[in-house]
Enzyme design. Structure first.
Site, PDB file in Angstrom:
ATOM      1  CD  GLU A  39      -2.260   1.886   0.144  1.00 39.43           C
ATOM      2  OE1 GLU A  39      -1.884   2.660  -0.091  1.00 39.43           O
ATOM      3  OE2 GLU A  39      -3.189   0.641  -0.162  1.00 39.43           O
ATOM      4  N   GLY A  44      -7.385   1.192   3.151  1.00 41.61           N
ATOM      5  CA  GLY A  44      -8.717   1.588   3.157  1.00 41.61           C
ATOM      6  C   GLY A  44      -9.488   1.977   1.979  1.00 41.61           C
ATOM      7  N   GLY A  45      -8.865   2.596   0.596  1.00 38.50           N
ATOM      8  CA  GLY A  45      -8.460   2.920  -0.704  1.00 38.50           C
ATOM      9  C   GLY A  45      -9.626   4.359  -0.325  1.00 38.50           C
ATOM     10  CB  THR A  46     -11.050   6.414  -3.559  1.00 42.32           C
ATOM     11  OG1 THR A  46      -9.131   6.261  -3.866  1.00 42.32           O
ATOM     12  CG2 THR A  46     -11.673   7.494  -3.298  1.00 42.32           C
ATOM     13  CB  CYS A  47     -14.360   3.952  -0.334  1.00 42.35           C
ATOM     14  SG  CYS A  47     -15.577   3.793   0.975  1.00 42.35           S
ATOM     15  CG  HIS A 447     -50.268   4.401   5.283  1.00 41.91           C
ATOM     16  ND1 HIS A 447     -49.850   5.458   3.297  1.00 41.91           N
ATOM     17  CD2 HIS A 447     -50.951   5.465   5.855  1.00 41.91           C
ATOM     18  CE1 HIS A 447     -50.337   6.766   3.928  1.00 41.91           C
ATOM     19  NE2 HIS A 447     -50.640   6.563   5.547  1.00 41.91           N
TER      20      HIS A 447
END
Length: 469
Positions: A39, A44-47, A447
């Protein structure tokens, strides 16, 4: 080079700890593989680090400010609203750190060898890693590339000299812009535009196309634009940026719109003109894999880029969503560990734009249905006809479903409205379960929920489309 594996299990190099690379490395390690995960910056990357997690956490702050200011419509007065951007950033980055550390702990617990450094292919399934001034070379039986993408930086005179920000940079900004200029009118742009308008900035979006996000139905984007303009966001559409300069404390952006030049002034500039793949430093060609004209790694329907070399997530092109990256991981995991073959073109691709109202999409929209060449029905219901939306003063937007006329099966859904992503997901599940429009029209739903509006969507008289537009 490392010696060949001494066990009966294969070895693997995973490049990038994003939403495909991290989970895949862990799954392979738990299955007995010898796995090294490389890495460059953060697990975790971009997210986790600069995408979904921080932006949606910040959007929650913008929503709180907006609700406080607009609560008088519901008979509630909240008084003066004060925004502390520094406190917002501290909260958001705390969440990011928690998510990142949790992901890293899970990877290490699975038995993965995690190395921080810059990877570059030096041969077929052989990688040179540069870290802290030193280098090492590793090889493996399999290689998985999940190195992601980054914000595109356009070639524009003066852009490098004015302190412009990307979507990554602006997440760390601790002073509220007086006037935020945003270059680009795509999905990322619209989320930040509404966020900073709600936090208290003046916001202007400059987009080269004549309307917002041309891949979406025109009436859907027109409805969203009207909402954003009502909250103070200005749009300059059909405008080509010519150059940028800094004059005192102001950023001056020159643009040509309808043949006329104009200059827009702001205190800050966000560049949101798309994303490019992180292949430029990888030397991917050494593996035998190919790049397309935009620099994305070319893969087959099973994500194979070369012999025992896979590409997953944003770096392979296609839909750049976290859930797609994670499903890429599942496709490769199931193929290698469970003998189950699944193709990327067999999945639905849902997504949500986290403006308020949200835009949820899956499958075909109206303009795509027009090009099908077969008879379809298009059902549209304004959110102003949805009881739950009326009760909560959230009537902006519409619901839409495209239905195959012959089979009565759903071909797609668009929901621009309160919790549009959640309602879209309900319609996606109906598509996955092959429920018909008639079944959904007659379903007994609680509803007054938003999902109950699905009944009424299919009660409305449909527009019938035949042939190609």
């Amino acid at each position: 080079m490392t010696p060949p594996p001494t066990t009966s299990f294969p070895s693997a190099l995973v490049i990038g700890a994003g939403q495909a690379g991290g989970p895949l490395a862990g799954a392979l390690a738990k299955a007995g593989w010898q796995v090294t995960l490389i890495e460059r910056e953060y697990v975790g990357g971009t997210c986790v680090n600069e995408g979904c997690t921080p932006t949606k956490a910040m959007i929650a702050s913008g929503q709180a400010a907006h609700m406080a200011r607009s609560s008088q419509a519901l008979g509630v007065s909240a008084g003066q609203v004060n925004v502390d951007l520094g406190q917002i950033v501290d909260r958001v980055q705390g969440i990011v750190r928690d998510f990142r550390q949790g992901s890293e702990a899970g990877i290490k617990k699975a038995g993965v060898n995690l190395i921080y450094g810059q990877a570059r292919f030096s041969g077929v399934r052989e990688v040179e890693i540069t870290a802290d001034g030193g280098k090492q070379t590793l090889s493996a039986d399999y290689v998985f590339i999940n190195a992601g993408a980054r914000p595109r930086w356009p070639e524009l005179p003066g852009l490098d000299d004015v302190g412009a920000m990307t979507s990554k940079d602006i997440l760390l900004l601790r002073e509220l812009p007086t006037h935020l200029l945003i270059l680009g009118g795509g999905y990322i742009s619209l989320e930040f535009a509404q966020l900073y308008a709600r936090l208290g900035s003046r916001v202007t979006v400059i987009e080269q196309a004549g309307r917002l996000i041309e891949r979406e139905d025109p009436d859907v984007m027109a409805a969203l634009q009207e909402v954003l303009e009502g909250e103070g966001v200005s749009f300059v559409l059909g405008a080509e940026a010519l150059g940028i300069e800094k004059v005192g404390s102001e950023i001056k952006l020159r643009a040509k719109q309808h043949g006329q030049e104009q200059t827009l002034s702001g205190s800050h500039l966000l560049v949101a003109t798309g994303r490019v793949p992180n292949t430029d430093h990888l030397n991917v060609g050494a593996t035998g894999a190919a790049l397309d004209q935009y620099g994305f790694i070319v893969v087959d329907d099973h994500l194979l880029a070369a012999e025992q070399v896979y590409a997953l997530g944003d770096i392979k092109g296609g839909p750049a969503f976290t859930h797609i990256s994670y499903d890429d991981y599942r496709i490769v995991r199931d193929a290698l560990l469970h003998g189950q073959q699944r193709k990327v073109n067999e999945r639905l691709v849902p997504y949500t734009l986290f403006t308020d109202p949200q835009l949820g999409r899956v499958g075909l929209d109206r303009q795509q249905a027009q090009k099908l060449g077969r008879s379809t029905r298009v059902y549209t219901l304004p959110m102003s006809s949805v009881a739950r939306a009326i009760e909560t003063d959230a009537t902006a937007g519409l619901m839409r479903a495209v239905v195959d006329d012959a089979s009565d099966q759903l071909l797609g859904a668009t929901v621009l409205g309160m919790e549009g992503g959640e309602v879209m997901s309900a319609l996606q599940l109906a598509m996955m379960g092959q429920l018909t429009a008639t079944t959904l029209r007659n379903a007994v739903l609680a509803h007054p929920t938003l999902s109950e509006s699905i009944n009424n969507l299919f009660v409305s008289g449909p527009e019938v489309l035949t042939g190609r537009a």
